[in-house]
Design an enzyme around this catalytic site. Structure first.
Site, PDB file in Angstrom:
ATOM      1  N   GLY A  12     -20.798  82.501  83.360  1.00 45.26           N
ATOM      2  CA  GLY A  12     -20.587  81.389  84.302  1.00 45.26           C
ATOM      3  C   GLY A  12     -21.630  80.309  84.154  1.00 45.26           C
ATOM      4  O   GLY A  12     -22.093  79.730  85.140  1.00 45.26           O
ATOM      5  N   ARG A  15     -21.979  75.412  84.256  1.00 50.03           N
ATOM      6  CA  ARG A  15     -22.512  74.481  85.265  1.00 50.03           C
ATOM      7  C   ARG A  15     -23.293  75.254  86.336  1.00 50.03           C
ATOM      8  O   ARG A  15     -23.412  76.469  86.261  1.00 50.03           O
ATOM      9  CB  ARG A  15     -21.380  73.683  85.902  1.00 50.03           C
ATOM     10  CG  ARG A  15     -20.394  74.533  86.693  1.00 50.03           C
ATOM     11  CD  ARG A  15     -19.245  73.660  87.150  1.00 50.03           C
ATOM     12  NE  ARG A  15     -18.215  74.412  87.817  1.00 50.03           N
ATOM     13  CZ  ARG A  15     -18.084  74.524  89.140  1.00 50.03           C
ATOM     14  NH1 ARG A  15     -18.958  73.965  89.938  1.00 50.03           N
ATOM     15  NH2 ARG A  15     -17.093  75.211  89.659  1.00 50.03           N
ATOM     16  N   VAL A  61     -14.628  86.696  82.656  1.00 50.15           N
ATOM     17  CA  VAL A  61     -15.384  87.930  82.862  1.00 50.15           C
ATOM     18  C   VAL A  61     -14.599  89.021  83.599  1.00 50.15           C
ATOM     19  O   VAL A  61     -15.091  90.128  83.756  1.00 50.15           O
ATOM     20  CB  VAL A  61     -16.720  87.669  83.603  1.00 50.15           C
ATOM     21  CG1 VAL A  61     -17.721  86.976  82.699  1.00 50.15           C
ATOM     22  CG2 VAL A  61     -16.512  86.908  84.902  1.00 50.15           C
ATOM     23  N   ASN A  87     -23.893  86.073  86.301  1.00 52.34           N
ATOM     24  CA  ASN A  87     -23.980  84.960  87.249  1.00 52.34           C
ATOM     25  C   ASN A  87     -22.611  84.470  87.735  1.00 52.34           C
ATOM     26  O   ASN A  87     -22.508  83.947  88.845  1.00 52.34           O
ATOM     27  CB  ASN A  87     -24.738  83.798  86.578  1.00 52.34           C
ATOM     28  CG  ASN A  87     -24.571  82.497  87.333  1.00 52.34           C
ATOM     29  OD1 ASN A  87     -25.224  82.259  88.350  1.00 52.34           O
ATOM     30  ND2 ASN A  87     -23.655  81.648  86.871  1.00 52.34           N
ATOM     31  N   TYR A 152     -16.402  87.981  99.792  1.00 55.63           N
ATOM     32  CA  TYR A 152     -17.609  87.564  99.062  1.00 55.63           C
ATOM     33  C   TYR A 152     -18.790  88.490  99.377  1.00 55.63           C
ATOM     34  O   TYR A 152     -19.491  88.966  98.481  1.00 55.63           O
ATOM     35  CB  TYR A 152     -17.931  86.118  99.450  1.00 55.63           C
ATOM     36  CG  TYR A 152     -19.066  85.482  98.701  1.00 55.63           C
ATOM     37  CD1 TYR A 152     -18.876  84.949  97.424  1.00 55.63           C
ATOM     38  CD2 TYR A 152     -20.335  85.378  99.263  1.00 55.63           C
ATOM     39  CE1 TYR A 152     -19.913  84.348  96.735  1.00 55.63           C
ATOM     40  CE2 TYR A 152     -21.380  84.774  98.586  1.00 55.63           C
ATOM     41  CZ  TYR A 152     -21.160  84.256  97.320  1.00 55.63           C
ATOM     42  OH  TYR A 152     -22.206  83.653  96.643  1.00 55.63           O
TER      43      TYR A 152
HETATM   44  P1  NAP Z   1     -20.492  77.366  90.435  1.00 54.37           P
HETATM   45  O1  NAP Z   1     -21.168  76.036  90.361  1.00 54.37           O
HETATM   46  O2  NAP Z   1     -19.113  77.454  90.992  1.00 54.37           O
HETATM   47  O3  NAP Z   1     -20.520  77.998  88.958  1.00 54.37           O
HETATM   48  C1  NAP Z   1     -19.910  79.226  88.684  1.00 54.37           C
HETATM   49  C2  NAP Z   1     -19.430  79.217  87.263  1.00 54.37           C
HETATM   50  O4  NAP Z   1     -18.742  80.459  87.024  1.00 54.37           O
HETATM   51  C3  NAP Z   1     -18.431  78.071  86.995  1.00 54.37           C
HETATM   52  O5  NAP Z   1     -18.728  77.435  85.776  1.00 54.37           O
HETATM   53  C4  NAP Z   1     -17.112  78.819  86.931  1.00 54.37           C
HETATM   54  O6  NAP Z   1     -16.152  78.194  86.101  1.00 54.37           O
HETATM   55  C5  NAP Z   1     -17.530  80.161  86.349  1.00 54.37           C
HETATM   56  N1  NAP Z   1     -16.505  81.173  86.549  1.00 54.37           N
HETATM   57  C6  NAP Z   1     -15.637  81.296  87.604  1.00 54.37           C
HETATM   58  N2  NAP Z   1     -14.784  82.313  87.375  1.00 54.37           N
HETATM   59  C7  NAP Z   1     -15.095  82.824  86.142  1.00 54.37           C
HETATM   60  C8  NAP Z   1     -14.564  83.863  85.342  1.00 54.37           C
HETATM   61  N3  NAP Z   1     -13.511  84.603  85.753  1.00 54.37           N
HETATM   62  N4  NAP Z   1     -15.119  84.112  84.130  1.00 54.37           N
HETATM   63  C9  NAP Z   1     -16.158  83.374  83.691  1.00 54.37           C
HETATM   64  N5  NAP Z   1     -16.716  82.376  84.406  1.00 54.37           N
HETATM   65  C10 NAP Z   1     -16.185  82.098  85.623  1.00 54.37           C
HETATM   66  O7  NAP Z   1     -21.364  78.417  91.275  1.00 54.37           O
HETATM   67  P2  NAP Z   1     -22.941  78.418  91.594  1.00 54.37           P
HETATM   68  O8  NAP Z   1     -23.150  77.812  92.937  1.00 54.37           O
HETATM   69  O9  NAP Z   1     -23.712  77.931  90.425  1.00 54.37           O
HETATM   70  O10 NAP Z   1     -23.165  79.997  91.781  1.00 54.37           O
HETATM   71  C11 NAP Z   1     -23.567  80.845  90.698  1.00 54.37           C
HETATM   72  C12 NAP Z   1     -23.767  82.265  91.241  1.00 54.37           C
HETATM   73  O11 NAP Z   1     -24.724  82.234  92.290  1.00 54.37           O
HETATM   74  C13 NAP Z   1     -22.497  82.867  91.839  1.00 54.37           C
HETATM   75  O12 NAP Z   1     -22.454  84.247  91.553  1.00 54.37           O
HETATM   76  C14 NAP Z   1     -22.688  82.635  93.318  1.00 54.37           C
HETATM   77  O13 NAP Z   1     -21.958  83.554  94.105  1.00 54.37           O
HETATM   78  C15 NAP Z   1     -24.188  82.833  93.443  1.00 54.37           C
HETATM   79  N6  NAP Z   1     -24.785  82.214  94.637  1.00 54.37           N
HETATM   80  C16 NAP Z   1     -24.718  80.861  94.842  1.00 54.37           C
HETATM   81  C17 NAP Z   1     -25.315  80.311  95.977  1.00 54.37           C
HETATM   82  C18 NAP Z   1     -25.280  78.834  96.245  1.00 54.37           C
HETATM   83  O14 NAP Z   1     -25.781  78.412  97.311  1.00 54.37           O
HETATM   84  N7  NAP Z   1     -24.756  78.009  95.351  1.00 54.37           N
HETATM   85  C19 NAP Z   1     -25.965  81.146  96.894  1.00 54.37           C
HETATM   86  C20 NAP Z   1     -26.006  82.512  96.664  1.00 54.37           C
HETATM   87  C21 NAP Z   1     -25.421  83.035  95.516  1.00 54.37           C
HETATM   88  P3  NAP Z   1     -15.051  77.206  86.799  1.00 54.37           P
HETATM   89  O15 NAP Z   1     -15.823  76.086  87.382  1.00 54.37           O
HETATM   90  O16 NAP Z   1     -14.163  76.789  85.689  1.00 54.37           O
HETATM   91  O17 NAP Z   1     -14.359  78.035  87.841  1.00 54.37           O
END
Ligand code: NAP
Length: 245
Positions: A12, A15, A61, A87, A152
């Site tokens: 992931g 971005r 994934v 991630n 989630y």
């Molecule tokens: P994000 O910007 O949505 O990035 C997630 C990436 O994962 C995107 O590029 C997405 O691609 C990709 N992805 C989605 N489904 C997938 C799949 N089946 N196979 C491979 N890649 C896939 O999320 P983020 O905010 O950076 O979060 C990253 C991690 O941190 C996640 O696990 C999230 O739960 C965790 N997290 C985030 C926060 C927060 O505040 N942002 C807080 C706690 C935990 P697409 O865009 O094409 O779907």
């Protein structure tokens, strides 16, 4: 933290937080396999511009065959895999009474099944090398819960149980397994909140500001390093103190 000679896979990472993790590991000297369902080539290009090696691999994934292909490409190109960062993650929020089977399954598959699939696929390489680092991105929500996020929170709590179990299974092989539980991190989602919503959020954070993807990436780089060799089975909060409340 010197990760020269190490090969990392970050899921992931086209971005958001994953991209920042990929760049940070490369900055520390690692070769990075950038993987996503979205086009990850721009991030791989950024890494190559830094003078490091990088490969973009498209993989969903949740698919056993995509994950097998990802690890084959990584090991085919670089002959080893030392660091896996789980991630990739999604959210499909809804109060439980209205939550569909599809929203439950999609979140559990992308956030938790993926951790099982990717980790299983890299493990035999790490066992052979007698060195490995597995770092999975959980969430504070997996520890304290959040209304509207039963799917989630369950997936993120599952990552913690997985991490603690695997740490016990593979500790004797020189492999550490840890999770990071971010709190509120600046993202597209937080950018869309109103000033009032942001204010409410900030009041709950002892440090008084939102975290950045870089804050999460720094913690990953540490847990992936030799310096963290005696840390395994842990959940590291990167949340400005929120988790302690
Ligand atoms: P994000 O910007 O949505 O990035 C997630 C990436 O994962 C995107 O590029 C997405 O691609 C990709 N992805 C989605 N489904 C997938 C799949 N089946 N196979 C491979 N890649 C896939 O999320 P983020 O905010 O950076 O979060 C990253 C991690 O941190 C996640 O696990 C999230 O739960 C965790 N997290 C985030 C926060 C927060 O505040 N942002 C807080 C706690 C935990 P697409 O865009 O094409 O779907």
């Amino acid at each position: 933290m010197d990760l020269s000679g190490k090969v990392a896979i970050v899921t992931g990472s086209a971005r958001g937080i994953g991209r920042e993790i990929a760049l940070r590991l490369a900055e520390a000297g690692a070769t990075v396999v950038v993987s996503d369902v979205a086009d990850a080539e721009p991030v791989a290009g950024e890494i190559r511009e830094m003078g490091r090696q990088s490969l973009a691999v498209a993989a969903d994934v949740t698919s056993t065959s995509d994950v097998a292909g990802l690890v084959e490409k990584a090991t085919g190109e670089y002959r080893r895999v030392d660091i896996l960062v789980n991630n990739a993650g999604i959210a499909r929020d809804q109060l439980l009474m209205r939550m569909s089977d599809e929203d439950w399954e999609a979140v559990l598959n992308v956030n938790l099944k993926s951790v099982f699939l990717c980790t299983r696929a890299v493990l035999r390489h790490m066992v052979r090398q007698r060195w490995g680092r597995i770092v999975s991105i959980s969430s504070i929500v997996g520890i304290v819960g959040n209304p509207g996020q039963a799917n989630y929170a369950s997936s993120k709590a599952g990552i913690i149980g997985f991490t603690k179990t695997l740490a016990r299974e593979v500790g004797s092989r020189g492999i550490t397994v840890n999770a990071i539980a971010p709190g509120f991190i600046v993202s597209k989602m937080t950018e869309q909140l109103s000033e009032e919503q942001k204010g409410e959020m900030l009041k709950r954070i002892p440090l008084g500001f939102l975290g950045t993807p870089r804050d999460v990436a720094e913690a990953v780089a540490f847990l992936a390093s030799e310096e963290a060799r005696y840390i395994t089975g842990q959940v590291l909060g990167v949340d400005g103190g929120l988790g302690g409340l």
